[in-house]
Design an enzyme around this catalytic site. Structure first.
Site, mmCIF file in Angstrom:
data_model
loop_
_atom_site.group_PDB
_atom_site.id
_atom_site.type_symbol
_atom_site.label_atom_id
_atom_site.label_comp_id
_atom_site.label_asym_id
_atom_site.label_seq_id
_atom_site.Cartn_x
_atom_site.Cartn_y
_atom_site.Cartn_z
ATOM 1 N N ILE A 14 1.129 -1.427 -0.467
ATOM 2 C CA ILE A 14 -0.146 0.221 -0.131
ATOM 3 C C ILE A 14 0.805 1.045 0.078
ATOM 4 O O ILE A 14 1.517 1.733 1.060
ATOM 5 C CB ILE A 14 -0.863 -0.127 1.158
ATOM 6 N N HIS A 15 1.360 1.564 -0.703
ATOM 7 C CA HIS A 15 1.736 2.417 -1.635
ATOM 8 C C HIS A 15 0.677 4.194 -1.129
ATOM 9 O O HIS A 15 -0.349 3.689 -0.754
ATOM 10 C CB HIS A 15 2.927 3.223 -2.187
ATOM 11 N N ALA A 16 0.818 4.997 -1.873
ATOM 12 C CA ALA A 16 0.859 6.181 -1.961
ATOM 13 C C ALA A 16 -0.473 5.891 -3.061
ATOM 14 O O ALA A 16 -1.446 6.568 -2.586
ATOM 15 C CB ALA A 16 1.381 7.475 -2.771
ATOM 16 N N ALA A 19 -3.023 3.849 -1.433
ATOM 17 C CA ALA A 19 -3.722 4.876 0.162
ATOM 18 C C ALA A 19 -4.569 5.467 0.221
ATOM 19 O O ALA A 19 -5.759 5.692 0.607
ATOM 20 C CB ALA A 19 -2.344 5.378 0.950
#
Length: 87
Positions: A14-16, A19
């Site tokens: 879960i990166h930018a 997210a």
């Protein structure tokens, strides 16, 4: 209250972008929406909170949803994980 176990389906974790998708989806609902990883609990409506979970590939998260629209909120967030954040 609804409680579901979710697993991070993407190798990048879960990166930018994921997210952002989680927090934007959660923010549409009145219910309290929390993501839990081990002993960390964060408000899923906060993009920074979601990122600070540091959820990597196959990390198990607990989704807790409580409120008047909890069924729909839980379903929509679960759908993001099932659809691999559209990646």
């Amino acid at each position: 209250m609804i409680e579901k176990e979710l697993e991070v389906p993407t190798r990048a974790g879960i990166h930018a972008r994921p997210a952002s998708m989680i927090s934007q989806t959660a923010s549409k609902y009145k219910s309290d929406i929390t993501l839990k990883k081990e002993n960390m609990c964060i408000n899923a409506k906060s993009i920074m909170g979601v990122i600070t979970l540091g959820a990597t590939f196959r990390t198990k998260l607990i989704l807790l949803v409580s409120g008047e629209d909890e069924e729909e909120a839980a379903s929509e967030i679960e759908k993001l994980f099932k659809n691999r954040f559209e990646e």
